[in-house]
Design a protein around this motif. Structure first.
Motif, PDB file in Angstrom:
ATOM      1  N   VAL A 208       0.835  -1.205   0.000  1.00 23.19           N
ATOM      2  CA  VAL A 208       0.000   0.000   0.000  1.00 23.19           C
ATOM      3  C   VAL A 208       0.866   1.250   0.000  1.00 23.19           C
ATOM      4  CG1 VAL A 208      -1.682   1.321   1.338  1.00 23.19           C
ATOM      5  CG2 VAL A 208      -1.887  -1.168   1.163  1.00 23.19           C
ATOM      6  N   ALA A 209       1.939   1.247   0.812  1.00 22.93           N
ATOM      7  CA  ALA A 209       2.725   2.453   1.012  1.00 22.93           C
ATOM      8  C   ALA A 209       3.728   2.722  -0.087  1.00 22.93           C
ATOM      9  CB  ALA A 209       3.457   2.365   2.344  1.00 22.93           C
ATOM     10  N   GLN A 210       4.115   1.711  -0.815  1.00 23.86           N
ATOM     11  CA  GLN A 210       5.126   1.910  -1.853  1.00 23.86           C
ATOM     12  C   GLN A 210       4.595   2.796  -2.965  1.00 23.86           C
ATOM     13  OE1 GLN A 210       6.252  -1.941  -3.181  1.00 23.86           O
ATOM     14  NE2 GLN A 210       7.587  -2.355  -1.421  1.00 23.86           N
ATOM     15  N   PRO A 211       5.426   3.679  -3.504  1.00 23.95           N
ATOM     16  CA  PRO A 211       4.991   4.495  -4.629  1.00 23.95           C
ATOM     17  C   PRO A 211       4.733   3.633  -5.851  1.00 23.95           C
ATOM     18  CG  PRO A 211       7.362   4.672  -4.334  1.00 23.95           C
ATOM     19  CD  PRO A 211       6.841   3.913  -3.145  1.00 23.95           C
ATOM     20  N   ALA A 212       3.879   4.128  -6.709  1.00 24.00           N
ATOM     21  CA  ALA A 212       3.567   3.388  -7.933  1.00 24.00           C
ATOM     22  C   ALA A 212       4.841   3.200  -8.751  1.00 24.00           C
ATOM     23  CB  ALA A 212       2.532   4.142  -8.751  1.00 24.00           C
ATOM     24  N   PRO A 213       5.074   2.001  -9.239  1.00 23.58           N
ATOM     25  CA  PRO A 213       6.295   1.762 -10.013  1.00 23.58           C
ATOM     26  C   PRO A 213       6.280   2.562 -11.311  1.00 23.58           C
ATOM     27  CG  PRO A 213       4.783  -0.085 -10.232  1.00 23.58           C
ATOM     28  CD  PRO A 213       4.209   0.825  -9.195  1.00 23.58           C
ATOM     29  N   GLU A 214       7.458   2.968 -11.698  1.00 23.20           N
ATOM     30  CA  GLU A 214       7.563   3.661 -12.983  1.00 23.20           C
ATOM     31  C   GLU A 214       7.201   2.697 -14.095  1.00 23.20           C
ATOM     32  OE1 GLU A 214      11.341   5.381 -13.515  1.00 23.20           O
ATOM     33  OE2 GLU A 214      11.276   6.590 -11.684  1.00 23.20           O
ATOM     34  N   PRO A 215       6.524   3.210 -15.110  1.00 24.12           N
ATOM     35  CA  PRO A 215       6.140   2.309 -16.204  1.00 24.12           C
ATOM     36  C   PRO A 215       7.370   1.677 -16.839  1.00 24.12           C
ATOM     37  CG  PRO A 215       5.899   4.620 -16.835  1.00 24.12           C
ATOM     38  CD  PRO A 215       6.142   4.615 -15.370  1.00 24.12           C
ATOM     39  N   ALA A 216       7.226   0.406 -17.154  1.00 24.39           N
ATOM     40  CA  ALA A 216       8.334  -0.305 -17.784  1.00 24.39           C
ATOM     41  C   ALA A 216       8.580   0.264 -19.175  1.00 24.39           C
ATOM     42  CB  ALA A 216       7.999  -1.791 -17.883  1.00 24.39           C
ATOM     43  N   PRO A 217       9.820   0.315 -19.575  1.00 28.52           N
ATOM     44  CA  PRO A 217      10.113   0.820 -20.920  1.00 28.52           C
ATOM     45  C   PRO A 217       9.486  -0.069 -21.983  1.00 28.52           C
ATOM     46  CG  PRO A 217      12.037  -0.265 -19.977  1.00 28.52           C
ATOM     47  CD  PRO A 217      11.027  -0.141 -18.880  1.00 28.52           C
ATOM     48  N   GLU A 218       9.115   0.540 -23.071  1.00 31.12           N
ATOM     49  CA  GLU A 218       8.529  -0.217 -24.181  1.00 31.12           C
ATOM     50  C   GLU A 218       9.527  -1.269 -24.644  1.00 31.12           C
ATOM     51  OE1 GLU A 218       5.604  -0.189 -25.695  1.00 31.12           O
ATOM     52  OE2 GLU A 218       4.825   1.274 -24.265  1.00 31.12           O
ATOM     53  N   PRO A 219       9.075  -2.503 -24.752  1.00 29.89           N
ATOM     54  CA  PRO A 219      10.010  -3.548 -25.195  1.00 29.89           C
ATOM     55  C   PRO A 219      10.468  -3.289 -26.629  1.00 29.89           C
ATOM     56  CG  PRO A 219       7.756  -4.372 -25.217  1.00 29.89           C
ATOM     57  CD  PRO A 219       7.714  -3.025 -24.554  1.00 29.89           C
ATOM     58  N   LYS A 220      11.716  -3.580 -26.819  1.00 35.10           N
ATOM     59  CA  LYS A 220      12.244  -3.433 -28.174  1.00 35.10           C
ATOM     60  C   LYS A 220      11.686  -4.553 -29.050  1.00 35.10           C
ATOM     61  CE  LYS A 220      16.597  -1.312 -26.717  1.00 35.10           C
ATOM     62  NZ  LYS A 220      18.072  -1.424 -26.743  1.00 35.10           N
ATOM     63  N   PRO A 221      11.399  -4.235 -30.297  1.00 34.15           N
ATOM     64  CA  PRO A 221      10.874  -5.280 -31.192  1.00 34.15           C
ATOM     65  C   PRO A 221      11.840  -6.466 -31.247  1.00 34.15           C
ATOM     66  CG  PRO A 221      10.762  -3.117 -32.222  1.00 34.15           C
ATOM     67  CD  PRO A 221      11.572  -2.944 -30.980  1.00 34.15           C
ATOM     68  N   ALA A 222      11.263  -7.654 -31.101  1.00 34.68           N
ATOM     69  CA  ALA A 222      12.095  -8.852 -31.148  1.00 34.68           C
ATOM     70  C   ALA A 222      12.653  -9.055 -32.555  1.00 34.68           C
ATOM     71  CB  ALA A 222      11.272 -10.076 -30.746  1.00 34.68           C
ATOM     72  N   VAL A 223      13.898  -9.439 -32.590  1.00 38.24           N
ATOM     73  CA  VAL A 223      14.540  -9.724 -33.874  1.00 38.24           C
ATOM     74  C   VAL A 223      14.576 -11.237 -34.046  1.00 38.24           C
ATOM     75  CG1 VAL A 223      16.627  -9.488 -35.242  1.00 38.24           C
ATOM     76  CG2 VAL A 223      15.926  -7.636 -33.716  1.00 38.24           C
ATOM     77  N   ALA A 224      13.912 -11.715 -35.052  1.00 39.47           N
ATOM     78  CA  ALA A 224      13.838 -13.162 -35.277  1.00 39.47           C
ATOM     79  C   ALA A 224      15.215 -13.691 -35.648  1.00 39.47           C
ATOM     80  CB  ALA A 224      12.843 -13.475 -36.394  1.00 39.47           C
ATOM     81  N   ASP A 225      15.519 -14.899 -35.141  1.00 40.35           N
ATOM     82  CA  ASP A 225      16.785 -15.523 -35.488  1.00 40.35           C
ATOM     83  C   ASP A 225      16.622 -16.459 -36.683  1.00 40.35           C
ATOM     84  OD1 ASP A 225      15.259 -17.437 -34.306  1.00 40.35           O
ATOM     85  OD2 ASP A 225      16.753 -18.057 -32.822  1.00 40.35           O
ATOM     86  N   TYR A 226      15.596 -16.221 -37.478  1.00 39.48           N
ATOM     87  CA  TYR A 226      15.351 -17.006 -38.689  1.00 39.48           C
ATOM     88  C   TYR A 226      14.662 -16.101 -39.703  1.00 39.48           C
ATOM     89  CZ  TYR A 226      10.725 -17.130 -36.575  1.00 39.48           C
ATOM     90  OH  TYR A 226       9.543 -16.774 -36.002  1.00 39.48           O
ATOM     91  N   ASN A 227      14.679 -16.487 -40.960  1.00 38.09           N
ATOM     92  CA  ASN A 227      13.981 -15.705 -41.990  1.00 38.09           C
ATOM     93  C   ASN A 227      13.108 -16.567 -42.897  1.00 38.09           C
ATOM     94  OD1 ASN A 227      15.818 -17.017 -43.625  1.00 38.09           O
ATOM     95  ND2 ASN A 227      16.952 -15.175 -44.214  1.00 38.09           N
ATOM     96  N   PHE A 228      12.953 -17.846 -42.497  1.00 28.55           N
ATOM     97  CA  PHE A 228      12.160 -18.760 -43.314  1.00 28.55           C
ATOM     98  C   PHE A 228      11.380 -19.687 -42.386  1.00 28.55           C
ATOM     99  CE2 PHE A 228      12.241 -22.882 -45.856  1.00 28.55           C
ATOM    100  CZ  PHE A 228      11.124 -22.544 -46.602  1.00 28.55           C
TER     101      PHE A 228
END
Length: 559
Positions: A208-228
């Protein structure tokens, strides 16, 4: 008493220590000051424990904490409206709350539900995040349902929570007020369980007493380790094949100058395959069983190609059985034919074939059956094929009880003769002990061992075994000649035209044959090329050894 005092001190201490972190949120402690608070724990009144605990903890809290105090049942007996805000929630209220608690004289009812409602309204619970901490040693005595109140406050509040701390309540009593906390997302904490209560209250108040957490940073777009990442289905619009047990094969080739399939590049497997290809154009094939689909795919840098392949195929499952209800015959031959190709399996079949007209040629030994049908794309065709066969077991003997160990030739024919007197051959083999699978019907088995020949009729029924014993009524003749002389066996008697039947022939110096019991003539030829004859008698089941000697005076013709 010491245990409860320790619990209250720890609980409120956690509240006091955590409260400085609060910003916009405010809290009100609602204290039970009903007559039951004079009840004692370990010789000390509950109200005294509450005063000491609050006095100790409030002395340590930060002046920035916005905290208020409300009490009920402290002014009149039998009055459900005896609820009073003793200290309005504000910063720096610690001393005011201690002084107010010190003056409380418990005497009245327990209108805990209305008290919580009034505290919520004072905190503007419909507009701001707020918390009420209720400390009570008894149940609601003013005919208000605390459970319903909790639901109502939760529905109307912006982010409103009630935590309930129970003094000396039994488990059943605790359940009747626990819903007030639970229905608002709070916790009910019982003073009966000291160690776990402190831990649980610490966690609750800290939240209850803890301040609201800062919003998490926007996740970086995942880079696929495949192209097919290809996919496939058996039919257009059908579900993707997602079973890794499926025999799905991906193969890719370079595109030739004429646009056709060029140099082979690679192969991989399974429906979950994901890979990396160099950017460019490829001809990709998807193969599953005997079905195949192909298309041109372009791989681009920084992008994932997800081509879909439609195999236009059906799953085929075939279970060849000799008779209805019998086990699958693992030696059965299953020839599968479709419009442009065919293949053969042995035993049970589980494969994928192109959709369309299908013909099954199933055989178990010499017994055969044909089944034709049309398989639709995406369909699973599951068939029991009953061939309808029986077993013929052949045992060859020279005489009864004396088996033939040589490679006697057996051939099975259909019993029915054609117009020219011939019969259709069904199956053949070598050996004195042979077993054949045959369709139900009438047959003739012919046997041939050296100079011994004959035939025996028999019949076969589906799912039954037929034992056929072939008694040759024959013996063995072993002939020794001076050199590699020509030897031929004839019947001892001549037919009406003066001819004798020939049974076998060969060359010395050692010649052996099998003949039916009876009299014969051995014709041989001496070194000068002159024929001479020697009579011999064959006894069934016996071996007759004879050494030929040319007569001193030639009696035969020169060949």
């Amino acid at each position: 008493m010491r245990l409860l005092h320790k619990i209250l001190v720890g609980a409120v201490a956690v509240l006091g220590l955590a409260m400085p972190a609060m910003a916009a949120e405010r809290a009100i402690i609602v204290l039970d000051a009903s007559g039951s608070m004079w009840a004692q724990i370990d010789g000390k009144a509950r109200i005294t424990i509450a005063r000491e605990t609050l006095d100790s903890v409030l002395s340590t809290i930060s002046p920035d904490v916005e905290l208020g105090l409300m009490a009920y049942g402290h002014r009149k007996k039998g009055d459900c409206g005896d609820i009073e805000m003793l200290v309005e929630p504000a910063a720096g209220t610690a001393e005011a709350i201690k002084a107010a608690v010190a003056d409380i004289n418990p005497k009245g009812m327990t209108p805990l539900s209305d008290a919580v409602r009034l505290a919520a309204e004072d905190l503007k619970y419909t507009e701001e995040k707020s918390t009420v901490i209720l400390i009570t040693d008894g149940l609601e005595t003013c005919e208000v349902d605390p459970c319903a109140l909790g639901t109502e406050l939760e529905q109307k509040g912006v982010d409103f929570t009630v935590h309930v701390l129970g003094f000396g309540l039994s488990d059943d009593e605790g359940k009747q007020v626990a819903c007030l906390a639970e229905n608002t997302g709070g916790k009910y904490l019982s003073a009966q369980d000291g160690a776990s209560l402190v831990q649980a209250l610490t966690e609750t108040v800290a939240e209850v007493a803890q301040p609201a957490p800062e919003p998490a940073p926007e996740p970086k777009p995942a880079v696929a380790d495949y192209n097919f990442k290809p996919s496939a289905s058996l039919a257009e619009g059908g579900p993707d094949i997602v079973d890794d047990a499926a025999d799905l094969v991906w193969t890719w080739y370079k595109v030739a100058a004429d646009g056709g399939q060029g140099e082979y590049v690679g192969t991989d497997y399974y429906s979950t395959f994901k890979g990396t290809l160099e950017p460019g154009d490829y001809i990709i094939t998807a193969t599953m069983g005997y079905a195949i689909a192909s298309q041109t795919v372009t791989i681009k840098a920084g992008a994932v190609a997800e081509p879909h392949f439609v195999l236009d195929a059906a799953v085929l499952k075939v279970h060849p059985r000799p008779s209805k209800g019998a086990d699958v015959d693992s030696d059965a031959t299953v020839n599968v034919v479709w419009p442009k190709d065919q293949t053969t399996f042995y035993g049970e079949v589980d494969t994928v074939v192109p959709a369309g007209d299908i013909t099954l040629n199933v055989s178990i030994g010499a017994a055969k059956v044909v089944d034709s049908f049309t398989a639709a794309a995406g369909e699973t065709v599951d068939k029991d094929i009953v061939v309808g066969s029986g077993i013929a077991q052949f045992q060859s003997e020279y005489v009864e009880g004396q088996p033939v160990e040589d490679d006697i030739y057996l051939e099975v024919f259909e019993a029915k003769k054609a117009l020219d007197g011939t019969r259709k051959s069904v199956i053949y083999g070598y050996g004195g002990d042979q077993t054949f699978d045959l369709a139900q019907g009438d047959y003739v088995v012919t046997y041939d061992l050296d100079g011994t020949k004959g035939e025996i009729p028999f019949s076969v029924k589906t799912a039954e075994k037929t034992d056929v014993t072939i008694v040759l009524d024959a013996g063995v003749l072993a002939v020794t000649t001076p050199a590699d002389n020509y030897v031929e066996l004839f019947s001892a008697t001549k037919d009406i035209k003066g001819n004798r039947q020939s049974f076998d022939y060969g060359y010395g110096p050692s010649f052996e044959t099998t003949l039916k019991a009876g009299d014969y003539v051995i014709l041989s030829r001496d070194a000068a090329g002159v024929d001479f004859e020697t009579p011999v008698t064959i006894v069934a089941g016996q071996r007759n050894e004879i050494t030929l000697t040319a007569p001193a005076v030639p009696t035969g013709k020169k060949k």
